[in-house]
Motif scaffolding. Structure first.
Motif, mmCIF file in Angstrom:
data_model
loop_
_atom_site.group_PDB
_atom_site.id
_atom_site.type_symbol
_atom_site.label_atom_id
_atom_site.label_comp_id
_atom_site.label_asym_id
_atom_site.label_seq_id
_atom_site.Cartn_x
_atom_site.Cartn_y
_atom_site.Cartn_z
ATOM 1 N N ASP B 503 83.676 -90.189 18.287
ATOM 2 C CA ASP B 503 82.834 -90.164 17.089
ATOM 3 C C ASP B 503 83.279 -91.260 16.131
ATOM 4 O OD1 ASP B 503 84.908 -89.231 15.315
ATOM 5 O OD2 ASP B 503 84.645 -87.251 16.198
ATOM 6 N N THR B 504 82.543 -91.410 15.047
ATOM 7 C CA THR B 504 82.804 -92.541 14.149
ATOM 8 C C THR B 504 84.138 -92.429 13.426
ATOM 9 O OG1 THR B 504 81.568 -91.436 12.387
ATOM 10 C CG2 THR B 504 80.367 -93.063 13.706
ATOM 11 N N ALA B 505 84.721 -91.214 13.398
ATOM 12 C CA ALA B 505 85.998 -91.052 12.708
ATOM 13 C C ALA B 505 87.177 -91.474 13.586
ATOM 14 C CB ALA B 505 86.166 -89.592 12.277
ATOM 15 N N THR B 506 86.913 -91.715 14.853
ATOM 16 C CA THR B 506 88.004 -91.891 15.810
ATOM 17 C C THR B 506 88.298 -93.352 16.128
ATOM 18 O OG1 THR B 506 87.156 -89.855 16.774
ATOM 19 C CG2 THR B 506 88.849 -90.994 18.017
ATOM 20 N N LEU B 507 87.274 -94.197 16.008
ATOM 21 C CA LEU B 507 87.445 -95.614 16.342
ATOM 22 C C LEU B 507 86.874 -96.461 15.220
ATOM 23 C CD1 LEU B 507 86.197 -95.905 20.058
ATOM 24 C CD2 LEU B 507 88.537 -96.270 19.269
ATOM 25 N N GLY B 508 87.192 -97.732 15.252
ATOM 26 C CA GLY B 508 86.549 -98.676 14.353
ATOM 27 C C GLY B 508 85.125 -98.926 14.802
ATOM 28 N N TYR B 509 84.436 -99.738 14.049
ATOM 29 C CA TYR B 509 83.009 -99.974 14.268
ATOM 30 C C TYR B 509 82.713 -100.431 15.689
ATOM 31 C CZ TYR B 509 78.239 -101.431 13.228
ATOM 32 O OH TYR B 509 76.877 -101.543 13.221
ATOM 33 N N ASN B 510 81.738 -99.790 16.290
ATOM 34 C CA ASN B 510 81.211 -100.252 17.567
ATOM 35 C C ASN B 510 79.731 -100.531 17.424
ATOM 36 O OD1 ASN B 510 82.914 -100.113 20.291
ATOM 37 N ND2 ASN B 510 83.753 -98.603 18.847
ATOM 38 N N ASP B 511 79.342 -101.684 17.867
ATOM 39 C CA ASP B 511 77.917 -102.020 17.907
ATOM 40 C C ASP B 511 77.230 -101.060 18.885
ATOM 41 O OD1 ASP B 511 75.522 -103.328 17.638
ATOM 42 O OD2 ASP B 511 76.188 -105.229 18.508
ATOM 43 N N VAL B 512 75.906 -101.046 18.759
ATOM 44 C CA VAL B 512 75.049 -100.133 19.515
ATOM 45 C C VAL B 512 75.146 -100.392 21.024
ATOM 46 C CG1 VAL B 512 72.583 -99.560 19.723
ATOM 47 C CG2 VAL B 512 73.530 -100.197 17.508
ATOM 48 N N SER B 513 74.823 -99.367 21.845
ATOM 49 C CA SER B 513 74.636 -99.583 23.288
ATOM 50 C C SER B 513 73.306 -100.284 23.478
ATOM 51 C CB SER B 513 74.601 -98.248 24.052
ATOM 52 O OG SER B 513 75.853 -97.629 24.020
ATOM 53 N N HIS B 514 73.330 -101.587 23.341
ATOM 54 C CA HIS B 514 72.104 -102.376 23.526
ATOM 55 C C HIS B 514 72.506 -103.750 24.022
ATOM 56 C CE1 HIS B 514 72.059 -104.583 19.352
ATOM 57 N NE2 HIS B 514 73.255 -104.528 19.862
ATOM 58 N N GLY B 515 71.520 -104.584 24.249
ATOM 59 C CA GLY B 515 71.820 -105.953 24.673
ATOM 60 C C GLY B 515 72.543 -106.003 26.010
ATOM 61 N N SER B 516 72.397 -104.975 26.817
ATOM 62 C CA SER B 516 73.086 -104.906 28.121
ATOM 63 C C SER B 516 74.573 -105.155 27.950
ATOM 64 C CB SER B 516 72.492 -105.934 29.098
ATOM 65 O OG SER B 516 71.128 -105.710 29.289
ATOM 66 N N ARG B 517 75.122 -104.634 26.846
ATOM 67 C CA ARG B 517 76.464 -105.047 26.486
ATOM 68 C C ARG B 517 77.567 -104.082 26.903
ATOM 69 N NH1 ARG B 517 79.514 -104.200 22.192
ATOM 70 N NH2 ARG B 517 79.328 -102.209 21.141
ATOM 71 N N VAL B 518 77.224 -102.860 27.307
ATOM 72 C CA VAL B 518 78.253 -101.835 27.410
ATOM 73 C C VAL B 518 79.273 -102.143 28.511
ATOM 74 C CG1 VAL B 518 78.686 -99.389 27.873
ATOM 75 C CG2 VAL B 518 76.817 -100.061 26.349
ATOM 76 N N THR B 519 78.783 -102.385 29.720
ATOM 77 C CA THR B 519 79.732 -102.642 30.807
ATOM 78 C C THR B 519 80.467 -103.958 30.564
ATOM 79 O OG1 THR B 519 78.192 -101.515 32.254
ATOM 80 C CG2 THR B 519 79.990 -102.688 33.319
ATOM 81 N N TYR B 520 79.765 -104.895 29.932
ATOM 82 C CA TYR B 520 80.431 -106.153 29.593
ATOM 83 C C TYR B 520 81.465 -105.953 28.477
ATOM 84 C CZ TYR B 520 81.425 -110.471 27.231
ATOM 85 O OH TYR B 520 82.095 -111.489 26.619
ATOM 86 N N ALA B 521 81.010 -105.527 27.308
ATOM 87 C CA ALA B 521 81.896 -105.556 26.130
ATOM 88 C C ALA B 521 82.853 -104.361 26.083
ATOM 89 C CB ALA B 521 81.059 -105.622 24.850
ATOM 90 N N SER B 522 82.326 -103.149 26.240
ATOM 91 C CA SER B 522 83.242 -102.007 26.261
ATOM 92 C C SER B 522 84.112 -102.078 27.508
ATOM 93 C CB SER B 522 82.478 -100.674 26.209
ATOM 94 O OG SER B 522 82.006 -100.438 24.902
ATOM 95 N N GLY B 523 83.559 -102.641 28.568
ATOM 96 C CA GLY B 523 84.349 -102.824 29.785
ATOM 97 C C GLY B 523 85.486 -103.806 29.560
ATOM 98 N N LEU B 524 85.168 -104.915 28.936
ATOM 99 C CA LEU B 524 86.204 -105.903 28.625
ATOM 100 C C LEU B 524 87.269 -105.289 27.727
ATOM 101 C CD1 LEU B 524 85.669 -109.590 27.706
ATOM 102 C CD2 LEU B 524 86.887 -108.157 26.075
ATOM 103 N N ALA B 525 86.821 -104.546 26.728
ATOM 104 C CA ALA B 525 87.782 -103.926 25.804
ATOM 105 C C ALA B 525 88.614 -102.857 26.508
ATOM 106 C CB ALA B 525 87.040 -103.325 24.603
ATOM 107 N N THR B 526 88.006 -102.155 27.452
ATOM 108 C CA THR B 526 88.758 -101.156 28.219
ATOM 109 C C THR B 526 89.839 -101.840 29.057
ATOM 110 O OG1 THR B 526 86.868 -99.641 28.297
ATOM 111 C CG2 THR B 526 88.537 -99.379 30.019
ATOM 112 N N ILE B 527 89.459 -102.931 29.696
ATOM 113 C CA ILE B 527 90.437 -103.685 30.503
ATOM 114 C C ILE B 527 91.587 -104.159 29.613
ATOM 115 C CG2 ILE B 527 90.762 -105.838 31.796
ATOM 116 C CD1 ILE B 527 87.802 -105.448 32.769
ATOM 117 N N LYS B 528 91.219 -104.695 28.437
ATOM 118 C CA LYS B 528 92.250 -105.221 27.532
ATOM 119 C C LYS B 528 93.118 -104.103 26.958
ATOM 120 C CE LYS B 528 90.738 -109.639 27.193
ATOM 121 N NZ LYS B 528 91.522 -110.866 27.186
ATOM 122 N N ALA B 529 92.487 -102.971 26.680
ATOM 123 C CA ALA B 529 93.276 -101.840 26.172
ATOM 124 C C ALA B 529 94.237 -101.350 27.251
ATOM 125 C CB ALA B 529 92.344 -100.715 25.713
ATOM 126 N N ALA B 530 93.766 -101.351 28.495
ATOM 127 C CA ALA B 530 94.626 -100.940 29.609
ATOM 128 C C ALA B 530 95.768 -101.928 29.774
ATOM 129 C CB ALA B 530 93.803 -100.834 30.890
#
Lengths: 289, 747, 159
Positions: B503-530
């Motif tokens: 939820d919004t209280a748990t993370l900093g700002y995340n842009d919307v699931s749009h622009g075909s961005r989720v697997t790219y951007a959240s995926g990239l961030a997941t890889i980097k967080a890992a």
């Protein structure tokens, strides 16, 4: 909204007769509930007629005629093998209404009394010569299906009258019926044009009797005599089919709306009439189509 | 991205298609979508909507509604913040009308009551007095000199002088010398096209449950593609601090761009504040059609010149998009995507954003691109046909490649258009025989893809499992993709990872699931967080072994000494490190946040066979193949699913879906029965080919795949219809009456 | 408005509720019985997301009144799995990625189960027409049809 569940047609008719404001009968509910949910019609009195004995039965008399209970859903007509063999067009017309789910609820009488000119089962009922028993406050009467709708959303039934049974004539020999509709998709649409044809042949294959009904091309479903006459005496040759198409198109008095234009409906009525007649003819000749 | 950051070897998890983590919940009915939330003391809200396309609101009398037993609050525009400017101002005006109702279905008031039925009854008791004004719903009519003016202050500085005030934004781009280019051509075709507005048609209506107190602290549960944008927007509209509103995204029943903004959420918050109780609002389907965000309808002029050998010498497009009653129609995307598949020396594109008396458009899968592609790819098809050239060969000849200056400006990096065209040419579908009455069409399509603000946190548990918090709602199985990428990095089983949409209280700002961005951007961030967590794991192992941190590396889920010099230690598995982490320095987590800029663009090529009934004009799609560049398919089944879903929506757009407005400006087909999305029996199986040309901007090469798939179908089907029936349809949808009309005109 | 007392059976459990005569079976399932598996996608019988069976007959629960449930046997998506054990269709839908957002899934599972009970060996066309009243906007139906066909094949083999 008052909800009633009478156990006889006389009780249902009495309830309707005494009611004030909007009254609706509930069988399948596939129109009533849509209108209720959309705040188009909120009946003051809703009379659920499914608890009346016999309303779920399909039966055949010794003379071959059929009586279909007013609460028999399309799915049960479809599953009735003998009825489907006798009146495949009528059963298919009913089956085309809505989805499998809607088929679990929708009824012939509901389709008829909703008064839509585009109702799929109505042209098939009209072509088949279906009659209805009507129970009213002063007794019973019998009325032809073609005489029920009088205008979009309106029927000839009087206050307090309720349809109590559907009567389908005996099929007879060398006879067949068919129904086709045009929709832009393959399912889940309201007919842009509907056409039912019911034919009897002599042993030579000449059409001896015909009834052609059209839906969605006029304020009510039409029984088109000229179209029937185009077929009678023919063996469904191309000339007869062309005459049929012309007569069907000529009978059209449609509107242009979100589902189709006047031009489109008028043209397609002729196209469908031909296609439907061919199926009915093949069935009358004993082909399993 | 540095080369050493690329994955060196083959993948162990990525590229497999395991069961999705939320699968069980979704097949048992226990997954909680927008309308599935309930709260103690909850009220039900309902919205009063304008029946007029354009009307001044003279007076709203809420007294009868308020007097109804069970009604707890009624709100109007006066219950929202005054004086908002810019996009927030437009959104507020859209979710609750001020001085004027601007379209059929525009919200003018709302009620909250103790039951849904009472709320619905109360809506009918709100009396609104309107002064009906002239309206306009067609894009060309809205631009015409004498068109009714919706708002004379919306036009921005981009609009050249002399346009009607309904033209609110203008775009002009391109390069080369158009006139010289057309002069070089052996054949120039110039044609005009129109497309009707369509709706995303997500099966889940908008729904929310809001709670807001007089202390300015609120909670919001809603179905959304982006809860941070909902948080920011709602807070602004009801006048509270952004951080005081916690927004939780429900499971989302489809969005396709349509749930990237708010409609009922601020209204529910305002009602909740007034009633001092939680308020739930669920839209009806009719409200979804009338008052959410359909696409723009368009009017377009295309001119393309071609040499006899198939070389395109010049291309020009004018794109007029009607986007409802507010600025924002994606005409620049139409303009920029239109010619993107082709390397053009001379190209010019112009866009107009036009307002009209329709609901405010919202994004819909590659917003603006499908319509432009329909027009452009139809003209290219016509050129190929008249010059007797193979449509794939011509596209290959002109295809954009690495280094091509894109029609919209920048130079392409490594891209996969040529590979999709070659795969199309080699596909058995392209050479399969056709039945009589059938025709085959192809089309290419392009979408930019997007990065966007992204923040991901990952935490390891004592037992060696992993939990990941991402901020992008999972629309089509993205939690599975995140878990696969984290499994790849951490070297632990896919099943040992749980991904949560925070939820919004748990993370900093995340842009919307749009622009075909989720697997790219959240995926990239997941890889980097890992990777961040892996660094910490290595550090703990190094400390345990008493060797330097840089003498430890991570492989197959274990810390290992990096060579003989580092020391001779057994590999230390992740679970062993986490088991003692409380004593070795505390919890181990990983985090990454950024606005990644390397979303690789994606191209696709579609092949379709259509059959047209010449007597009724009805079209059936009988065979369909989607070929698209995915960069790297993380979860191939869900990549195929995106391809198939995009194609199906495109088929609906091409053949039957459309917004139909009457003379009175009211929407005539606001239920599924009349809106006509494709049903199961309308479609064939949809074959897919996943092309993988890695995106240099992602560690694994991922390109977004969600949107490109809806771009080619419109033209591909139009081209197939043209081949089947010998008529060129320039107006979508190609409904039977339009095709029959064209057949009659042809004679 | 006077409420109606209804006694019925839902997923083999005896239940009682009071409802307004205007409430649909879908309203009752969701808001009174806490069974939110059936979804309202349209309220007009056009999307199938609210599919349930009433006395074994597949219907849209948005087109049935709560009052009509009296004395009936209702089955919803929540009753498809038997305890821990998923129905083969449920397994196959997960395995085949036959859902993306999942909002249509409960209705499609109820409808597909009803099909396989009537017709254990349906053709692709039969599956497509049977499910024509279940809209899915995400998948293009491809994987759904495959999942149903393959479940049918598995169940035939197992029986």
């Amino acid at each position: 909204m008052q909800y009633h569940r009478p156990t006889s047609f006389n009780e249902a008719a009495a309830l309707a007769n005494q009611a004030t404001g909007e009254t609706r009968f509930l069988a399948g509910g596939t129109d009533v509930l849509v209108q209720l949910r959309a705040d188009i019609v909120t009946p003051d009195t809703l009379i659920d007629i499914k608890s009346i004995p016999g309303v779920g039965d399909i039966s055949q008399a010794p003379d071959g005629s059929w009586t279909i209970g007013i609460a028999v859903p399309g799915a049960e007509m479809r599953e009735h093998v003998q009825l489907g063999q006798d009146w495949p067009g009528l059963v298919e017309a009913m089956d085309l209404i809505g989805s499998t789910q809607v088929q679990g609820r929708a009824t012939l009488v509901g389709n008829l009394c909703n008064g839509s000119p585009a109702a799929d089962s109505v042209p098939a009922m009209v072509a088949a010569g279906v009659e209805l028993s009507v129970t009213g406050p002063t007794g019973n009467r019998r009325i032809a299906a073609v005489d029920v709708p009088v205008a979009p959303g309106r029927t000839s039934l009087a206050k307090g009258e309720v349809v109590s049974a559907v009567h389908v004539p005996a099929r007879g020999t060398n006879a067949g019926d068919a129904y086709l509709r045009f929709i832009p998709r393959t399912e889940m649409d309201i007919a842009v044009v509907g056409c039912a044809v019911n034919l009897s042949l002599d042993t030579e294959g000449t059409v001896t009797a015909a009834r052609v009904a059209l839906g969605a091309v006029a304020p009510t479903v039409l029984l088109v005599e000229d179209a029937a006459n185009a077929l009678i005496g023919s063996s469904l040759d191309d000339k007869a089919l062309d005459r049929l198409a012309s007569a069907a198109s000529a009978a059209c008095n449609p509107i242009s709306d979100k589902r189709g234009t006047v031009e489109f409906r008028t043209h397609v009525a002729g196209v469908l009439a031909k296609r439907t007649a061919k199926i009915a003819y093949a069935r009358a000749q004993g082909e399993n189509t | 991205m540095a080369l050493d950051d690329q994955k060196p070897s083959g993948f162990k998890f990525v590229g497999t298609s395991p069961d999705r983590p939320d699968g069980l919940d979704k097949v048992t009915g226990r997954a909680r979508f927008g309308a599935d939330a309930y709260a103690p003391g909850m009220l039900h809200g309902a919205v009063v909507r304008s029946p007029h396309a354009h009307a001044r609101i003279i007076r709203i009398d809420t007294s009868k509604a308020e007097a109804l037993e069970g009604v707890k609050a009624v709100v109007t525009r006066a219950d929202f913040v005054d004086g908002l400017q810019g996009e927030f101002g437009f959104v507020l005006e859209n979710v609750m009308a001020g001085e004027k109702a601007l379209y059929d279905g525009h919200a003018v008031a709302a009620v909250a009551a103790s039951s849904q039925l009472i709320a619905r009854d109360a809506v009918k008791l709100v009396e609104v007095e309107y002064e009906v004004l002239p309206h306009v719903t067609d894009v060309d009519a809205a631009m015409a000199e004498n068109a009714p003016v919706l708002n004379d202050s919306y036009a921005d500085a981009s609009v050249p002088a002399g346009h009607h005030p309904n033209v609110v934004r203008y775009h002009d781009s391109g390069h080369g010398d158009i006139d010289a280019g057309f002069a070089e051509a052996d054949l120039v075709i110039e044609d005009s096209f129109k497309t009707e507005a369509t709706h995303q048609g997500y099966i889940e209506p908008h729904a929310c449950l809001a709670s807001l107190g007089g202390d300015g602290k609120g909670e919001l549960w809603c179905t959304t593609q982006g809860h941070w944008i909902a948080q920011k927007t709602c807070a602004a509209l009801v006048g509270i601090d952004t951080s005081q509103l916690r927004v939780t995204a429900s499971e989302i029943g489809g969005g396709f761009g349509g749930k990237t903004t708010v409609f009922i959420e601020p209204v529910a918050l305002a009602l909740s504040r007034k009633a001092n109780r939680p308020v739930k609002i669920v839209m009806t389907r009719s409200e979804v059609f009338r008052a959410t965000g359909p696409t723009s309808s368009t009017s377009m002029d295309i001119k393309i010149g071609m040499k006899k050998d198939g070389t395109i010498t010049a291309a020009q497009g004018i794109f007029r998009l009607q986007g409802g009653a507010f600025p924002g129609a994606p005409m620049e995307f139409s303009a920029m995507c239109a010619f993107a598949p082709y390397a053009l020396a001379n190209v010019h594109q112009v866009g107009y954003d036009v307002i009209s008396n329709r609901p405010k458009q919202a994004a819909y899968r590659a917003p603006g691109a499908p319509m432009a592609s329909f027009a452009v790819e139809s003209v290219i098809d016509e050129l190929c046909s008249q010059l007797d050239l193979d449509p794939i060969d011509v596209r290959l000849k002109n295809a954009s490649r690495e280094g091509t200056k894109a029609s919209y400006g920048p130079k392409f990096e490594r891209i996969g258009l040529v590979e999709t065209l070659e795969a199309a040419k080699a596909h058995p579908h392209y050479s399969a025989p056709l039945e009589p009455g059938q025709g085959r069409g192809i089309s290419c399509g392009f979408w930019f893809n997007h990065g966007g603000e992204t923040s991901v946190s990952l935490a390891l548990s004592e037992d060696g499992t992993c939990q990941i918090s991402v901020g992008t709602p999972d629309i089509g199985g993205s939690r599975a993709s995140m878990a696969l990428m984290a499994a790849e990095e951490l070297g632990i089983p896919y099943e040992n990872i749980r991904v949560t949409i925070a939820d919004t209280a748990t993370l900093g700002y995340n842009d919307v699931s749009h622009g075909s961005r989720v697997t790219y951007a959240s995926g990239l961030a997941t890889i980097k967080a890992a990777k961040d967590a892996v660094g910490k794991l290595c550090k703990r192992a190094a400390a345990k072994w008493g060797i330097p941190e840089d003498a430890v590396y991570w492989e197959d889920g274990c810390a290992k000494p990096s060579g003989a010099n580092a020391g001779n230690f057994d590999p230390m598995p992740l679970a062993k490190i986490t088991k003692s982490m409380g004593r070795t320095g505390g919890p181990i987590s990983g985090h990454f946040e950024a606005t990644p800029e390397g979303a690789g663009v994606s191209f696709g090529t579609h092949i379709v066979d259509a059959e047209v009934d010449p007597e009724t004009g009805k079209t059936a799609v009988v065979r369909y193949t989607v070929i698209q560049d995915a960069g790297k398919a993380i979860h191939p089944s869900y990549v195929e699913g995106q391809f198939q879903g995009g194609a199906a929506q495109g088929i609906g757009w091409a053949l039957n879906e459309e917004y139909i407005y009457g003379e009175d400006g009211r929407l005539q087909n606001s239920i599924f029965l009349d809106y006509r999305v494709p049903v199961a029996s309308d479609l064939p199986m949809i074959d897919t080919v996943i092309v993988e040309v890695p995106n240099p901007g992602h560690p694994y090469g991922v390109r977004g795949v969600g949107e490109t798939g809806i771009v080619p179908p419109l033209a591909a089907i139009a081209n197939a219809v043209s081949a089947a029936a010998g008529v060129r349809l320039r107006h979508l949808p190609m409904s039977p009456p339009r095709i029959l009309r064209a057949l009659k005109d042809k004679g | 408005m006077k409420k109606i007392h209804v006694t019925t059976t839902v997923n083999d459990d005896n239940v009682e509720f009071l409802c307004d005569p205007r409430e649909t079976l879908l309203d009752v399932l969701r808001d009174r019985l806490n069974l939110t598996g059936a979804k309202e996608g349209c309220g007009t019988g056009d999307c199938g997301a609210c599919s349930v069976t009433v006395d074994g007959r597949l219907v849209c629960s948005c087109l049935v009144l709560g009052a009509e449930a009296e004395g009936k046997k209702i089955a919803t998506v929540e009753g498809i799995a038997k305890g821990e054990e998923l129905h083969p269709l449920q397994h196959k839908f997960i395995e085949y990625a036959a859902l993306q957002c999942g909002i249509c899934t409960p209705g499609i599972l109820v409808a597909a189960k009803s099909l396989l009970e009537k017709n254990p060996d349906p053709t692709e066309t039969e599956v497509r027409y049977w499910l024509a009243g279940n809209l899915c906007r995400c998948t293009g139906y491809d994987k759904i049809i495959r999942a149903v066909m393959d479940t049918a094949a598995d169940m035939r083999e197992a029986s």
